[in-house]
Design an enzyme around this catalytic site. Sequence first.
Site, PDB file in Angstrom:
ATOM      1  N   GLN A  21      37.641 -25.416 -36.824  1.00 31.98           N
ATOM      2  CA  GLN A  21      38.851 -26.425 -36.769  1.00 31.98           C
ATOM      3  C   GLN A  21      38.968 -27.433 -35.339  1.00 31.98           C
ATOM      4  OE1 GLN A  21      40.745 -27.522 -39.593  1.00 31.98           O
ATOM      5  NE2 GLN A  21      41.299 -29.034 -38.054  1.00 31.98           N
ATOM      6  N   HIS A  33      40.756 -20.280 -34.867  1.00 33.71           N
ATOM      7  CA  HIS A  33      40.255 -21.231 -35.888  1.00 33.71           C
ATOM      8  C   HIS A  33      39.079 -22.190 -35.112  1.00 33.71           C
ATOM      9  CE1 HIS A  33      39.556 -23.180 -39.546  1.00 33.71           C
ATOM     10  NE2 HIS A  33      40.643 -23.581 -39.767  1.00 33.71           N
ATOM     11  N   CYS A  52      45.683 -29.886 -38.947  1.00 32.37           N
ATOM     12  CA  CYS A  52      44.616 -29.227 -39.388  1.00 32.37           C
ATOM     13  C   CYS A  52      44.423 -29.292 -40.792  1.00 32.37           C
ATOM     14  CB  CYS A  52      44.479 -27.864 -38.934  1.00 32.37           C
ATOM     15  SG  CYS A  52      45.683 -26.851 -39.386  1.00 32.37           S
ATOM     16  N   ARG A  97      36.390 -15.672 -43.262  1.00 37.68           N
ATOM     17  CA  ARG A  97      37.731 -16.087 -43.153  1.00 37.68           C
ATOM     18  C   ARG A  97      38.362 -14.775 -43.513  1.00 37.68           C
ATOM     19  NH1 ARG A  97      41.471 -21.182 -44.733  1.00 37.68           N
ATOM     20  NH2 ARG A  97      40.038 -21.943 -43.066  1.00 37.68           N
ATOM     21  N   ASP A 103      50.783 -27.839 -36.722  1.00 29.69           N
ATOM     22  CA  ASP A 103      50.190 -27.132 -37.736  1.00 29.69           C
ATOM     23  C   ASP A 103      51.379 -26.608 -38.687  1.00 29.69           C
ATOM     24  OD1 ASP A 103      48.642 -25.413 -39.358  1.00 29.69           O
ATOM     25  OD2 ASP A 103      48.323 -24.071 -37.884  1.00 29.69           O
ATOM     26  N   ARG A 154      35.091 -31.832 -40.377  1.00 29.59           N
ATOM     27  CA  ARG A 154      34.604 -30.250 -40.404  1.00 29.59           C
ATOM     28  C   ARG A 154      33.238 -30.113 -41.163  1.00 29.59           C
ATOM     29  NH1 ARG A 154      38.850 -26.859 -41.292  1.00 29.59           N
ATOM     30  NH2 ARG A 154      37.173 -25.273 -41.171  1.00 29.59           N
TER      31      ARG A 154
END
Length: 319
Positions: free
Chosen positions: A140, A137, A272, A110, A232, A300
Amino acid sequence: MNLELSTLTVPPDFLTVGDLGEAQFAAALDLAEAMKHAPAGWLDALPAETLACFFEKPSTRTRVSFAAAAHRLGMLPLVLRPDELQLGRGETVADTARTLAGFCAAIVIRTFAQATVEELAAHSNVPVINALTDDHHPCQALADFLTLREVFGHLEGLKLAYIGDSDNVARSLMEAGALSGVEVVVASPPAYQAEAAARRELLDFVARHHGHAGVVEDPHEAVAGAHAVYTDVWVSMGAEADAERRRRELAPYQVTAGLMAAARPDAVFMHCLPAHRGEEMTAEVIDGPASVVWQQAANRLPTEQAIVHALITGGWSRP
Ligand code: CP
Ligand code: NVA
């Protein structure tokens, strides 16, 4: 073993959702679903292997779910921060990649720039997985589409409305929609829409997969007929200096009960996470009966378990 699955290739890395094709995307969700229903079923899959998880930005869900996913594959997860590595003192990304590849079966990263994960992948001879950059992402999106499939029983023909900042999450959702027959419509103020070149690239990707996607300004236009309304944070990691302006300019894009009522009656609310109640959505929406955010977060784990297993073993089938 399913013959089609046994011949389906696996990409060397997972840097964007677009690294997968339509069949691979479906295979990833199928494997994740199998893993979700058999938490102890893959404990012997990758013994003696190590998963390096490098986080240059904060994370709750991603770092813990990757560690848990590695554990369920019989692997040792190593969660690393820049100040714990020589990378933080100037060792190059390329040298870090070559070194980690010498003792790890895959590298999760990340970071900020997409170019950094590309550079890491270019110098690593083990798979690299993007755990979020400023632009994408992909992990996700896998969890989100598994959630949609669980809720509605299928993906083809669904419509997802994404409201707010056209960020990394929005982009990966659009790519996932293109691979699975889900129409993704993003509603953002013009200044928060993807830049022209990125938007063109994204819409070209959708068109190549015969998908349907749109970018509009009006949130009500986006949510009309939507099965899912997604938002988000307004201030992504790295955008903190702009926080006040973003909160002011994105305020008309808050997901409220009124906006949810303009979607289909059975529409779900998605996020998310982390969430900021009173900003991108009201507490009533995220804590209300249409919210599936905890299911998204829980998904996830099996989706990451599936992608790690597939990339390391080079196949989508069960062992
Ligand atoms: N959704 C997500 O990636 O959460 P974290 O930042 O907590 O990992
Ligand atoms: N867009 C957000 C997603 C957090 C999971 C960010 O980049 O901070």
